[in-house]
Design an enzyme around this catalytic site. Structure first.
Site, PDB file in Angstrom:
ATOM      1  N   HIS A  76      92.106  42.405  18.959  1.00 52.56           N
ATOM      2  CA  HIS A  76      92.126  41.291  19.526  1.00 52.56           C
ATOM      3  C   HIS A  76      90.875  40.126  19.830  1.00 52.56           C
ATOM      4  O   HIS A  76      89.895  40.525  19.646  1.00 52.56           O
ATOM      5  CB  HIS A  76      93.094  41.439  20.745  1.00 52.56           C
ATOM      6  CG  HIS A  76      92.278  41.630  22.043  1.00 52.56           C
ATOM      7  ND1 HIS A  76      92.144  42.819  23.422  1.00 52.56           N
ATOM      8  CD2 HIS A  76      91.013  40.470  22.193  1.00 52.56           C
ATOM      9  CE1 HIS A  76      91.351  42.049  23.974  1.00 52.56           C
ATOM     10  NE2 HIS A  76      90.580  41.292  23.984  1.00 52.56           N
ATOM     11  N   ASP A 113      90.463  31.580  26.415  1.00 55.93           N
ATOM     12  CA  ASP A 113      91.184  32.071  26.986  1.00 55.93           C
ATOM     13  C   ASP A 113      91.325  32.023  28.403  1.00 55.93           C
ATOM     14  O   ASP A 113      89.936  31.445  29.164  1.00 55.93           O
ATOM     15  CB  ASP A 113      92.138  33.439  26.503  1.00 55.93           C
ATOM     16  CG  ASP A 113      90.682  34.720  26.811  1.00 55.93           C
ATOM     17  OD1 ASP A 113      89.569  34.024  27.210  1.00 55.93           O
ATOM     18  OD2 ASP A 113      90.786  35.557  25.070  1.00 55.93           O
ATOM     19  N   GLU A 162      96.972  39.595  21.207  1.00 58.74           N
ATOM     20  CA  GLU A 162      97.243  41.368  21.311  1.00 58.74           C
ATOM     21  C   GLU A 162      97.868  41.596  20.478  1.00 58.74           C
ATOM     22  O   GLU A 162      98.576  40.422  19.702  1.00 58.74           O
ATOM     23  CB  GLU A 162      97.592  41.605  22.537  1.00 58.74           C
ATOM     24  CG  GLU A 162      97.067  41.180  24.182  1.00 58.74           C
ATOM     25  CD  GLU A 162      96.087  42.699  24.100  1.00 58.74           C
ATOM     26  OE1 GLU A 162      95.339  43.049  23.311  1.00 58.74           O
ATOM     27  OE2 GLU A 162      96.167  42.488  25.846  1.00 58.74           O
ATOM     28  N   ASN A 177      90.605  46.607  20.674  1.00 58.07           N
ATOM     29  CA  ASN A 177      92.314  47.181  20.201  1.00 58.07           C
ATOM     30  C   ASN A 177      92.433  45.770  18.569  1.00 58.07           C
ATOM     31  O   ASN A 177      93.493  46.035  18.277  1.00 58.07           O
ATOM     32  CB  ASN A 177      93.374  47.284  20.677  1.00 58.07           C
ATOM     33  CG  ASN A 177      93.265  45.612  21.374  1.00 58.07           C
ATOM     34  OD1 ASN A 177      92.452  44.640  21.052  1.00 58.07           O
ATOM     35  ND2 ASN A 177      94.419  45.510  22.798  1.00 58.07           N
TER      36      ASN A 177
HETATM   37  C1  GLP Z   1      88.496  40.028  26.469  1.00 62.36           C
HETATM   38  C2  GLP Z   1      88.596  38.039  26.334  1.00 62.36           C
HETATM   39  C3  GLP Z   1      88.450  38.227  24.763  1.00 62.36           C
HETATM   40  C4  GLP Z   1      86.397  39.178  24.429  1.00 62.36           C
HETATM   41  C5  GLP Z   1      86.825  40.686  24.384  1.00 62.36           C
HETATM   42  C6  GLP Z   1      85.536  41.705  24.484  1.00 62.36           C
HETATM   43  O1  GLP Z   1      89.265  40.444  26.077  1.00 62.36           O
HETATM   44  N1  GLP Z   1      89.753  37.829  26.087  1.00 62.36           N
HETATM   45  O2  GLP Z   1      87.842  37.263  24.487  1.00 62.36           O
HETATM   46  O3  GLP Z   1      86.315  38.830  23.052  1.00 62.36           O
HETATM   47  O4  GLP Z   1      86.855  40.948  26.131  1.00 62.36           O
HETATM   48  O5  GLP Z   1      84.746  41.552  25.625  1.00 62.36           O
HETATM   49  P1  GLP Z   1      83.287  42.057  25.401  1.00 62.36           P
HETATM   50  O6  GLP Z   1      82.824  41.337  24.624  1.00 62.36           O
HETATM   51  O7  GLP Z   1      82.849  42.462  26.821  1.00 62.36           O
HETATM   52  O8  GLP Z   1      83.298  43.132  25.124  1.00 62.36           O
END
Ligand code: GLP
Length: 237
Positions: free
Chosen positions: A138, A67, A143, A136
């Site tokens: 995602h 993303d 989302e 959440n």
């Molecule tokens: C963001 C990214 C996701 C990732 C998530 C969790 O929202 N878009 O691809 O999996 O963060 O991140 P973290 O590993 O920092 O908790």
């Protein structure tokens, strides 16, 4: 869905790096989706070491960001392409021409999403989707919603995600409200899916994934149950 429980963040990261290395060694020109966030940083560190040790070669692989924020460029420090450049690409023998992210600065984000999907399709789709998970549920930036999207699309972020990601910005107000993300279909078409999860804030989501077998659009990660080759590598008991 295969769960691998590891004792530490380091062990989780090494295990994920082994999976990705195996994939790249099996098919040097493999097409990968790669996530950002705190969780995969250890995996990228392990991959950089394995690359230096000559155990894995990145030169022919194709790498797609899962993303990117709308409004941020490839050079932007908070951007997700920049994240992968800093944490992985600049440490390995990747061909930067084969590294991609959705164009966050495109005037028409929908069109940029379509082009991104076509680029992935043009290479035969993803061989492996490497994912993190939002608190959440995602994945990528797919989302929780009434319906999920099949292909890469432009998503409006939820308040929960904006709050969770505010730590990478000076304040919450600076977090972009929209992002481009590969869709659930893009992910589910990948031949293999590897997801890493660590930390207290992911506990609820991982427990839910473990216990509840329903498929719910308000819990996007639950759709991974439809895929025949998913490995969740986690420190969460
Ligand atoms: C963001 C990214 C996701 C990732 C998530 C969790 O929202 N878009 O691809 O999996 O963060 O991140 P973290 O590993 O920092 O908790």
């Amino acid at each position: 869905m295969n769960f691998i429980l590891t004792d530490s963040y380091e062990q989780m990261s090494e295990t994920a790096a082994e999976f990705l290395t195996e994939e790249l060694n099996r098919k040097p020109s493999a097409v990968f989706a790669l996530p950002t966030g705190s969780t995969p940083i250890g995996t990228y560190r392990a991959l950089a070491r394995l690359n230096k040790e000559g155990k894995v070669d990145f030169s022919q692989g194709n790498f797609f960001n899962v993303d990117e924020y709308v409004g941020l460029s490839r050079e932007s420090e908070q951007g997700y392409y920049h994240f992968l450049y800093e944490n992985l690409y600049r440490h390995v023998n990747v061909d930067l021409e084969k590294t991609h992210a959705p164009d966050g600065t495109a005037e028409n984000p929908e069109q940029a999403a379509e082009q991104y999907e076509q680029m992935i399709d043009g290479l035969g789709g993803l061989d492996a989707a490497f994912l993190g998970i939002g608190r959440n549920g995602h994945i990528g930036f797919n989302e929780p919603a009434d319906s999920l999207h099949y292909a890469t699309y432009c998503v409006t972020l939820t308040q929960s995600t904006i709050e969770a990601n505010a730590r990478f910005f000076r304040n919450e107000g600076e977090v972009p409200k929209q992002a481009l993300t590969i869709g659930m279909g893009t992910i589910l078409k990948a031949k293999k899916i590897i997801l890493v999860a660590d930390g207290d804030d992911k506990e609820e989501a991982i427990h839910r994934l473990w216990e509840d077998t329903s498929l719910r659009t308000d819990f996007p990660v639950s759709f991974l149950r439809l895929h025949p080759d998913v490995t969740i590598i986690t420190t969460i008991k």
